[in-house]
Scaffold this motif. Structure first.
Motif, PDB file in Angstrom:
ATOM      1  N   GLN A  57       0.808  -1.220   0.000  1.00  0.00           N
ATOM      2  CA  GLN A  57       0.000   0.000   0.000  1.00  0.00           C
ATOM      3  C   GLN A  57       0.844   1.275   0.000  1.00  0.00           C
ATOM      4  OE1 GLN A  57      -2.525  -0.716   3.401  1.00  0.00           O
ATOM      5  NE2 GLN A  57      -4.106  -1.655   2.136  1.00  0.00           N
ATOM      6  N   ASN A  58       2.146   1.159   0.254  1.00  0.00           N
ATOM      7  CA  ASN A  58       3.031   2.317   0.302  1.00  0.00           C
ATOM      8  C   ASN A  58       3.794   2.543  -0.997  1.00  0.00           C
ATOM      9  OD1 ASN A  58       3.344   0.739   3.206  1.00  0.00           O
ATOM     10  ND2 ASN A  58       2.824   2.894   3.386  1.00  0.00           N
ATOM     11  N   LEU A  59       3.767   1.587  -1.893  1.00  0.00           N
ATOM     12  CA  LEU A  59       4.633   1.625  -3.065  1.00  0.00           C
ATOM     13  C   LEU A  59       4.326   2.779  -4.013  1.00  0.00           C
ATOM     14  CD1 LEU A  59       4.967  -2.195  -3.805  1.00  0.00           C
ATOM     15  CD2 LEU A  59       6.476  -0.706  -2.453  1.00  0.00           C
ATOM     16  N   ALA A  60       3.068   3.059  -4.263  1.00  0.00           N
ATOM     17  CA  ALA A  60       2.725   4.129  -5.208  1.00  0.00           C
ATOM     18  C   ALA A  60       3.253   5.483  -4.738  1.00  0.00           C
ATOM     19  CB  ALA A  60       1.208   4.192  -5.408  1.00  0.00           C
ATOM     20  N   ALA A  61       3.201   5.734  -3.440  1.00  0.00           N
ATOM     21  CA  ALA A  61       3.696   7.021  -2.915  1.00  0.00           C
ATOM     22  C   ALA A  61       5.220   7.107  -2.924  1.00  0.00           C
ATOM     23  CB  ALA A  61       3.164   7.238  -1.500  1.00  0.00           C
ATOM     24  N   LEU A  62       5.896   5.972  -2.744  1.00  0.00           N
ATOM     25  CA  LEU A  62       7.360   5.971  -2.655  1.00  0.00           C
ATOM     26  C   LEU A  62       8.052   5.793  -4.006  1.00  0.00           C
ATOM     27  CD1 LEU A  62       7.718   3.822   0.582  1.00  0.00           C
ATOM     28  CD2 LEU A  62       8.077   6.292   0.357  1.00  0.00           C
ATOM     29  N   ALA A  63       7.400   5.127  -4.946  1.00  0.00           N
ATOM     30  CA  ALA A  63       8.022   4.786  -6.229  1.00  0.00           C
ATOM     31  C   ALA A  63       8.583   5.985  -6.999  1.00  0.00           C
ATOM     32  CB  ALA A  63       7.041   4.004  -7.095  1.00  0.00           C
ATOM     33  N   PRO A  64       7.947   7.151  -6.987  1.00  0.00           N
ATOM     34  CA  PRO A  64       8.537   8.272  -7.739  1.00  0.00           C
ATOM     35  C   PRO A  64       9.852   8.783  -7.149  1.00  0.00           C
ATOM     36  CG  PRO A  64       6.195   8.662  -7.323  1.00  0.00           C
ATOM     37  CD  PRO A  64       6.603   7.475  -6.499  1.00  0.00           C
ATOM     38  N   HIS A  65      10.167   8.387  -5.941  1.00  0.00           N
ATOM     39  CA  HIS A  65      11.330   8.949  -5.252  1.00  0.00           C
ATOM     40  C   HIS A  65      12.472   7.958  -5.035  1.00  0.00           C
ATOM     41  CE1 HIS A  65       8.603  12.248  -4.440  1.00  0.00           C
ATOM     42  NE2 HIS A  65       7.736  11.356  -3.967  1.00  0.00           N
ATOM     43  N   PHE A  66      12.206   6.651  -5.142  1.00  0.00           N
ATOM     44  CA  PHE A  66      13.193   5.642  -4.765  1.00  0.00           C
ATOM     45  C   PHE A  66      13.200   4.466  -5.737  1.00  0.00           C
ATOM     46  CE2 PHE A  66      11.802   7.599  -0.772  1.00  0.00           C
ATOM     47  CZ  PHE A  66      13.018   7.932  -0.196  1.00  0.00           C
ATOM     48  N   ARG A  67      14.303   3.758  -5.761  1.00  0.00           N
ATOM     49  CA  ARG A  67      14.368   2.392  -6.277  1.00  0.00           C
ATOM     50  C   ARG A  67      14.125   1.537  -5.042  1.00  0.00           C
ATOM     51  NH1 ARG A  67      19.768  -0.903  -8.171  1.00  0.00           N
ATOM     52  NH2 ARG A  67      18.725  -2.911  -8.489  1.00  0.00           N
ATOM     53  N   ILE A  68      13.023   0.801  -5.005  1.00  0.00           N
ATOM     54  CA  ILE A  68      12.590   0.105  -3.799  1.00  0.00           C
ATOM     55  C   ILE A  68      12.902  -1.389  -3.911  1.00  0.00           C
ATOM     56  CG2 ILE A  68      10.623  -0.455  -2.316  1.00  0.00           C
ATOM     57  CD1 ILE A  68       9.245   2.072  -3.537  1.00  0.00           C
ATOM     58  N   LEU A  69      13.539  -1.924  -2.867  1.00  0.00           N
ATOM     59  CA  LEU A  69      13.788  -3.359  -2.771  1.00  0.00           C
ATOM     60  C   LEU A  69      13.029  -3.907  -1.569  1.00  0.00           C
ATOM     61  CD1 LEU A  69      17.616  -3.493  -3.510  1.00  0.00           C
ATOM     62  CD2 LEU A  69      15.734  -3.974  -5.069  1.00  0.00           C
ATOM     63  N   LEU A  70      12.277  -4.972  -1.807  1.00  0.00           N
ATOM     64  CA  LEU A  70      11.441  -5.600  -0.789  1.00  0.00           C
ATOM     65  C   LEU A  70      11.868  -7.063  -0.631  1.00  0.00           C
ATOM     66  CD1 LEU A  70       8.154  -4.242  -2.347  1.00  0.00           C
ATOM     67  CD2 LEU A  70       9.128  -3.430  -0.195  1.00  0.00           C
ATOM     68  N   PRO A  71      12.911  -7.312   0.159  1.00  0.00           N
ATOM     69  CA  PRO A  71      13.327  -8.710   0.334  1.00  0.00           C
ATOM     70  C   PRO A  71      12.384  -9.454   1.272  1.00  0.00           C
ATOM     71  CG  PRO A  71      14.757  -7.247   1.599  1.00  0.00           C
ATOM     72  CD  PRO A  71      13.800  -6.368   0.849  1.00  0.00           C
ATOM     73  N   ASP A  72      12.184 -10.728   0.985  1.00  0.00           N
ATOM     74  CA  ASP A  72      11.524 -11.624   1.932  1.00  0.00           C
ATOM     75  C   ASP A  72      12.635 -12.155   2.829  1.00  0.00           C
ATOM     76  OD1 ASP A  72       9.170 -11.186   0.560  1.00  0.00           O
ATOM     77  OD2 ASP A  72       9.176 -13.140  -0.442  1.00  0.00           O
ATOM     78  N   GLN A  73      12.557 -11.863   4.112  1.00  0.00           N
ATOM     79  CA  GLN A  73      13.591 -12.300   5.032  1.00  0.00           C
ATOM     80  C   GLN A  73      13.586 -13.826   5.156  1.00  0.00           C
ATOM     81  OE1 GLN A  73      13.880  -9.709   8.640  1.00  0.00           O
ATOM     82  NE2 GLN A  73      12.095  -8.722   7.726  1.00  0.00           N
ATOM     83  N   PRO A  74      14.729 -14.420   5.532  1.00  0.00           N
ATOM     84  CA  PRO A  74      14.751 -15.874   5.718  1.00  0.00           C
ATOM     85  C   PRO A  74      13.624 -16.327   6.645  1.00  0.00           C
ATOM     86  CG  PRO A  74      16.968 -14.993   5.859  1.00  0.00           C
ATOM     87  CD  PRO A  74      16.028 -13.809   5.799  1.00  0.00           C
ATOM     88  N   GLY A  75      12.912 -17.365   6.207  1.00  0.00           N
ATOM     89  CA  GLY A  75      11.803 -17.894   6.986  1.00  0.00           C
ATOM     90  C   GLY A  75      10.457 -17.322   6.579  1.00  0.00           C
ATOM     91  N   PHE A  76      10.445 -16.401   5.614  1.00  0.00           N
ATOM     92  CA  PHE A  76       9.203 -15.736   5.223  1.00  0.00           C
ATOM     93  C   PHE A  76       9.074 -15.657   3.713  1.00  0.00           C
ATOM     94  CE2 PHE A  76      10.253 -14.159   9.428  1.00  0.00           C
ATOM     95  CZ  PHE A  76       9.049 -14.238  10.092  1.00  0.00           C
ATOM     96  N   GLY A  77       7.826 -15.476   3.251  1.00  0.00           N
ATOM     97  CA  GLY A  77       7.561 -15.297   1.831  1.00  0.00           C
ATOM     98  C   GLY A  77       8.145 -16.423   1.003  1.00  0.00           C
TER      99      GLY A  77
END
Length: 188
Positions: A57-77
């Motif tokens: 839900q935060n990506l649209a607001a942040l995308a114009p300003h950053f290259r965003i990386l969303l890692p799944d931490q070990p044990g998740f996703g």
């Protein structure tokens, strides 16, 4: 370098999906490409937690300003699951820091802003303590999943929580052990 395996859309944002091999196991990283500085966003814990589920839900607001990386931490996703033996040897935070720095190195990320929520806050603190020269900004959101560099860590509750989710996966026996650890009076 991790190769993008799929492109998906969430909240009208295109995501690149990387599968990055580390010495510990594979780390899944979703990316919102951009020309701004790199922002690594670490999710909290709990059932179904992942980088995308925590922050979509935060990506649209942040995308114009950053290259965003969303890692799944070990044990998740979609990332690898540490075994019970791994978790007996090192804390989930130590495992996560090691795996995430390896994944970021493989993706060619030298410096980055770092945001950590809850359990991700613990990893963000540890990452900043470990390689502070790489972290250009740090934001912590309720880092209650973490612990400070003093006192016994991880706590008994944290150990049981990660045993529940990892290894062979959830079971009734693991849930009972977790609940016994978290309550004072076992009769209740």
């Amino acid at each position: 370098m991790g190769l993008p395996v799929t492109i998906t859309t969430t909240t009208d944002i295109d995501l690149l999906r990387h599968r990055v091999q580390t010495s510990l196991g594979e780390i899944a990283v979703s990316e919102v490409p951009g020309n701004g500085p790199v922002l690594v966003m670490l999710h909290g814990g709990g059932p179904g937690a992942s980088g995308v589920s925590n922050y979509h839900q935060n990506l649209a607001a942040l995308a114009p300003h950053f290259r965003i990386l969303l890692p799944d931490q070990p044990g998740f996703g979609d990332s690898y699951r540490p075994t019970e033996a791994d978790l007996d040897e090192r804390s989930i935070t130590a495992i996560t820091v090691d795996a995430l720095f390896q994944a970021l190195d493989a993706l060619g990320i030298d410096t980055f802003h770092l945001l950590g929520n809850s359990l991700g806050g613990a990893a963000a603190i540890a990452m900043a303590q470990t390689q502070r020269e790489r972290i250009t900004g740090l934001v912590l959101m309720a880092p209650g999943g973490g612990w400070l560099p003093f006192g016994p860590t991880p706590t008994e509750g944290q150990k049981e929580m990660f045993k529940y989710f990892n290894g062979g996966g959830p079971s009734e026996k693991k849930m009972a052990a977790f609940i016994r650890t978290m309550v004072f009076d076992h009769k209740q």
